[in-house]
Scaffold this motif. Structure first.
Motif, PDB file in Angstrom:
ATOM      1  N   PHE A 189       0.684  -0.710   0.358  1.00 31.58           N
ATOM      2  CA  PHE A 189       0.239   0.121   0.315  1.00 31.58           C
ATOM      3  C   PHE A 189       1.054   1.082   0.472  1.00 31.58           C
ATOM      4  O   PHE A 189       2.269   1.172   0.254  1.00 31.58           O
ATOM      5  CB  PHE A 189      -0.311  -0.379   0.915  1.00 31.58           C
ATOM      6  CG  PHE A 189      -2.076  -1.346   0.569  1.00 31.58           C
ATOM      7  CD1 PHE A 189      -2.817  -0.660   0.501  1.00 31.58           C
ATOM      8  CD2 PHE A 189      -2.289  -2.410   1.520  1.00 31.58           C
ATOM      9  CE1 PHE A 189      -4.278  -1.484   0.809  1.00 31.58           C
ATOM     10  CE2 PHE A 189      -2.723  -3.250   1.463  1.00 31.58           C
ATOM     11  CZ  PHE A 189      -3.642  -3.113   1.270  1.00 31.58           C
ATOM     12  N   PHE A 190       0.687   2.348  -0.185  1.00 27.17           N
ATOM     13  CA  PHE A 190       1.062   3.796  -0.301  1.00 27.17           C
ATOM     14  C   PHE A 190       0.072   5.106  -0.129  1.00 27.17           C
ATOM     15  O   PHE A 190      -0.451   4.856  -0.126  1.00 27.17           O
ATOM     16  CB  PHE A 190       1.644   3.826  -1.537  1.00 27.17           C
ATOM     17  CG  PHE A 190       0.887   3.766  -3.091  1.00 27.17           C
ATOM     18  CD1 PHE A 190       0.419   5.099  -3.841  1.00 27.17           C
ATOM     19  CD2 PHE A 190       0.463   2.766  -3.834  1.00 27.17           C
ATOM     20  CE1 PHE A 190      -0.246   4.838  -4.309  1.00 27.17           C
ATOM     21  CE2 PHE A 190      -0.417   2.755  -5.060  1.00 27.17           C
ATOM     22  CZ  PHE A 190      -0.245   4.302  -5.457  1.00 27.17           C
ATOM     23  N   THR A 191       1.029   5.612   0.140  1.00 27.57           N
ATOM     24  CA  THR A 191       0.075   7.010   0.807  1.00 27.57           C
ATOM     25  C   THR A 191       0.033   8.049  -0.733  1.00 27.57           C
ATOM     26  O   THR A 191       0.691   7.752  -1.267  1.00 27.57           O
ATOM     27  CB  THR A 191       0.924   7.679   1.948  1.00 27.57           C
ATOM     28  OG1 THR A 191       1.893   8.191   1.793  1.00 27.57           O
ATOM     29  CG2 THR A 191       0.424   6.429   3.212  1.00 27.57           C
ATOM     30  N   LYS A 192      -1.047   8.828   0.412  1.00 28.61           N
ATOM     31  CA  LYS A 192      -0.905  10.091  -1.063  1.00 28.61           C
ATOM     32  C   LYS A 192       0.212  10.800  -0.965  1.00 28.61           C
ATOM     33  O   LYS A 192       0.624  11.712  -1.812  1.00 28.61           O
ATOM     34  CB  LYS A 192      -2.166  10.816  -0.700  1.00 28.61           C
ATOM     35  CG  LYS A 192      -3.778  10.417  -0.843  1.00 28.61           C
ATOM     36  CD  LYS A 192      -4.786  11.291   0.243  1.00 28.61           C
ATOM     37  CE  LYS A 192      -6.284  10.295   0.323  1.00 28.61           C
ATOM     38  NZ  LYS A 192      -6.958  11.121   0.872  1.00 28.61           N
ATOM     39  N   GLU A 193       0.772  11.025  -0.036  1.00 25.48           N
ATOM     40  CA  GLU A 193       2.267  12.036  -0.148  1.00 25.48           C
ATOM     41  C   GLU A 193       3.369  11.156  -0.521  1.00 25.48           C
ATOM     42  O   GLU A 193       4.624  11.820  -0.664  1.00 25.48           O
ATOM     43  CB  GLU A 193       1.843  12.593   1.481  1.00 25.48           C
ATOM     44  CG  GLU A 193       1.270  13.043   2.414  1.00 25.48           C
ATOM     45  CD  GLU A 193      -0.081  12.191   2.455  1.00 25.48           C
ATOM     46  OE1 GLU A 193       0.491  11.036   2.670  1.00 25.48           O
ATOM     47  OE2 GLU A 193      -0.766  12.878   2.851  1.00 25.48           O
ATOM     48  N   GLY A 194       3.570   9.416  -0.531  1.00 26.21           N
ATOM     49  CA  GLY A 194       4.367   9.878  -0.975  1.00 26.21           C
ATOM     50  C   GLY A 194       5.250   8.267  -0.498  1.00 26.21           C
ATOM     51  O   GLY A 194       6.224   8.720  -0.569  1.00 26.21           O
ATOM     52  N   VAL A 195       4.285   7.872   0.744  1.00 24.50           N
ATOM     53  CA  VAL A 195       4.972   6.836   1.116  1.00 24.50           C
ATOM     54  C   VAL A 195       4.940   5.481   1.032  1.00 24.50           C
ATOM     55  O   VAL A 195       3.815   5.139   0.082  1.00 24.50           O
ATOM     56  CB  VAL A 195       4.735   6.929   2.809  1.00 24.50           C
ATOM     57  CG1 VAL A 195       5.592   6.095   3.815  1.00 24.50           C
ATOM     58  CG2 VAL A 195       5.109   7.874   3.357  1.00 24.50           C
ATOM     59  N   LEU A 196       5.522   4.283   0.571  1.00 27.58           N
ATOM     60  CA  LEU A 196       4.870   3.224   0.418  1.00 27.58           C
ATOM     61  C   LEU A 196       5.583   1.951   1.995  1.00 27.58           C
ATOM     62  O   LEU A 196       6.059   2.051   2.357  1.00 27.58           O
ATOM     63  CB  LEU A 196       6.812   2.578  -1.117  1.00 27.58           C
ATOM     64  CG  LEU A 196       6.437   1.214  -1.139  1.00 27.58           C
ATOM     65  CD1 LEU A 196       5.575   1.392  -2.127  1.00 27.58           C
ATOM     66  CD2 LEU A 196       7.210   0.578  -2.294  1.00 27.58           C
ATOM     67  N   GLY A 197       4.431   1.389   1.667  1.00 25.81           N
ATOM     68  CA  GLY A 197       4.116   0.420   2.941  1.00 25.81           C
ATOM     69  C   GLY A 197       5.315  -0.641   2.850  1.00 25.81           C
ATOM     70  O   GLY A 197       5.689  -0.695   1.329  1.00 25.81           O
ATOM     71  N   ALA A 198       4.992  -1.055   3.958  1.00 26.63           N
ATOM     72  CA  ALA A 198       6.010  -2.685   3.716  1.00 26.63           C
ATOM     73  C   ALA A 198       4.813  -3.693   3.188  1.00 26.63           C
ATOM     74  O   ALA A 198       3.749  -4.156   2.800  1.00 26.63           O
ATOM     75  CB  ALA A 198       5.842  -3.256   5.686  1.00 26.63           C
ATOM     76  N   ASP A 199       5.994  -4.994   2.395  1.00 23.64           N
ATOM     77  CA  ASP A 199       4.927  -6.154   1.720  1.00 23.64           C
ATOM     78  C   ASP A 199       3.937  -6.609   2.709  1.00 23.64           C
ATOM     79  O   ASP A 199       4.267  -6.807   3.772  1.00 23.64           O
ATOM     80  CB  ASP A 199       5.807  -6.886   1.857  1.00 23.64           C
ATOM     81  CG  ASP A 199       7.456  -7.118   0.816  1.00 23.64           C
ATOM     82  OD1 ASP A 199       7.452  -5.796   0.254  1.00 23.64           O
ATOM     83  OD2 ASP A 199       8.203  -7.076   1.028  1.00 23.64           O
ATOM     84  N   GLU A 200       3.029  -7.085   2.064  1.00 21.55           N
ATOM     85  CA  GLU A 200       1.758  -7.740   2.543  1.00 21.55           C
ATOM     86  C   GLU A 200       2.115  -9.262   3.465  1.00 21.55           C
ATOM     87  O   GLU A 200       1.084  -9.667   3.590  1.00 21.55           O
ATOM     88  CB  GLU A 200       0.653  -7.150   2.136  1.00 21.55           C
ATOM     89  CG  GLU A 200      -0.516  -5.896   2.232  1.00 21.55           C
ATOM     90  CD  GLU A 200       0.350  -5.445   3.501  1.00 21.55           C
ATOM     91  OE1 GLU A 200      -0.692  -6.066   3.985  1.00 21.55           O
ATOM     92  OE2 GLU A 200       0.354  -4.519   4.043  1.00 21.55           O
ATOM     93  N   GLY A 201       2.983  -9.856   2.652  1.00 20.42           N
ATOM     94  CA  GLY A 201       3.377 -10.939   2.800  1.00 20.42           C
ATOM     95  C   GLY A 201       1.968 -12.252   1.176  1.00 20.42           C
ATOM     96  O   GLY A 201       1.166 -11.774   1.083  1.00 20.42           O
ATOM     97  N   GLU A 202       3.169 -12.660   1.246  1.00 17.63           N
ATOM     98  CA  GLU A 202       2.631 -13.919  -0.558  1.00 17.63           C
ATOM     99  C   GLU A 202       1.261 -14.555   0.123  1.00 17.63           C
ATOM    100  O   GLU A 202       1.071 -15.112   1.345  1.00 17.63           O
ATOM    101  CB  GLU A 202       3.505 -15.241  -0.853  1.00 17.63           C
ATOM    102  CG  GLU A 202       4.937 -13.862  -1.452  1.00 17.63           C
ATOM    103  CD  GLU A 202       6.098 -15.074  -2.482  1.00 17.63           C
ATOM    104  OE1 GLU A 202       5.259 -16.350  -2.528  1.00 17.63           O
ATOM    105  OE2 GLU A 202       7.094 -14.577  -1.530  1.00 17.63           O
ATOM    106  N   VAL A 203       0.626 -13.989  -1.093  1.00 19.25           N
ATOM    107  CA  VAL A 203      -0.153 -15.459  -0.930  1.00 19.25           C
ATOM    108  C   VAL A 203      -0.539 -16.179  -2.456  1.00 19.25           C
ATOM    109  O   VAL A 203       0.310 -15.278  -3.745  1.00 19.25           O
ATOM    110  CB  VAL A 203      -1.839 -14.810  -1.087  1.00 19.25           C
ATOM    111  CG1 VAL A 203      -2.165 -14.296   0.503  1.00 19.25           C
ATOM    112  CG2 VAL A 203      -2.517 -13.880  -1.881  1.00 19.25           C
ATOM    113  N   SER A 204      -1.094 -17.556  -2.605  1.00 24.69           N
ATOM    114  CA  SER A 204      -0.507 -17.751  -3.972  1.00 24.69           C
ATOM    115  C   SER A 204      -1.870 -18.587  -4.378  1.00 24.69           C
ATOM    116  O   SER A 204      -3.061 -19.357  -2.986  1.00 24.69           O
ATOM    117  CB  SER A 204       0.037 -18.823  -4.102  1.00 24.69           C
ATOM    118  OG  SER A 204       0.754 -19.814  -3.016  1.00 24.69           O
TER     119      SER A 204
END
Length: 208
Positions: A189-204
């Protein structure tokens, strides 16, 4: 690109001559270039850049007049529109694996959402990805990554879609047109101000 004056002894010209030379105008300026046949290799980088371009193009009208106004100085400096400034600067950020921002310059602040990537469910040549967004905070969107193998690192090379996040609850995205097989996904996920969040974790899951 070659700028021309009075192309073909006329005030203006457009089109292609003998399949070799193309005349056109761009922002009121006449130019000539060699005719080329566009290629569409759909490389990993191309898919990633197009995904961000689509997101930015669709998001511009919704960011609001104040964020839009912040792009005026950059636009004036480069002699193009605020929209073009918004897209160009954010595409440049994305090329460095940084998320887009609604304002210029990017504040790179803001609170990430309370949200998760929950599951992948295979179908016929498609896989449904389900997210749960509990609290929006300053979220703007989520970047989806895909790999044919597990335990992968999300990167510019495997980003396939940038999805707007506008409300809480369940968000489902369908990844379609797939060749039958197993696929692995992650998200940021990322914010309107340009911050990139951490990995959410894999699904498959596997599609047929």
């Amino acid at each position: 690109m070659v700028k021309v004056s009075g192309p073909l002894m006329s005030m203006a010209a457009s089109g292609t001559i003998a399949g070799t030379m193309t005349f056109a105008t761009w922002k009121g300026r006449a130019y000539a270039r060699q005719r080329v046949t566009p290629a569409n290799p759909k490389s990993a980088l191309q898919v990633s850049m197009r995904a961000m371009m689509r997101f930015l193009s669709q998001s511009w009208t919704d960011v609001g007049s104040t964020p839009q106004g912040s792009w005026a100085d950059r636009a004036a400096a480069h002699n193009y529109s605020p929209f073009n400034a918004f897209v160009a600067a954010n595409q440049a950020r994305w090329r460095e694996f940084q998320p887009p921002a609604q304002t210029d310059p990017a504040p790179e602040t803001g609170t990430e959402p309370v949200a998760t990537l929950d599951s992948a469910t295979g179908g016929v040549r498609s896989i449904d990805l389900e997210f749960t967004v509990t609290t929006l905070n300053d979220v703007w969107g989520v970047i989806l990554f895909r790999s044919p193998t597990g335990t992968f690192t999300p990167s510019l090379a495997n980003a396939i879609r940038v999805i707007p996040v506008t409300g809480t609850g369940t968000l489902v995205y369908t990844d379609s047109g797939l060749t039958p097989g197993e696929y692995f996904y992650d998200a940021k996920f990322f914010t309107k101000e340009g911050v990139l969040g951490a990995d959410e974790g894999e699904v498959s899951d596997t599609c047929t």
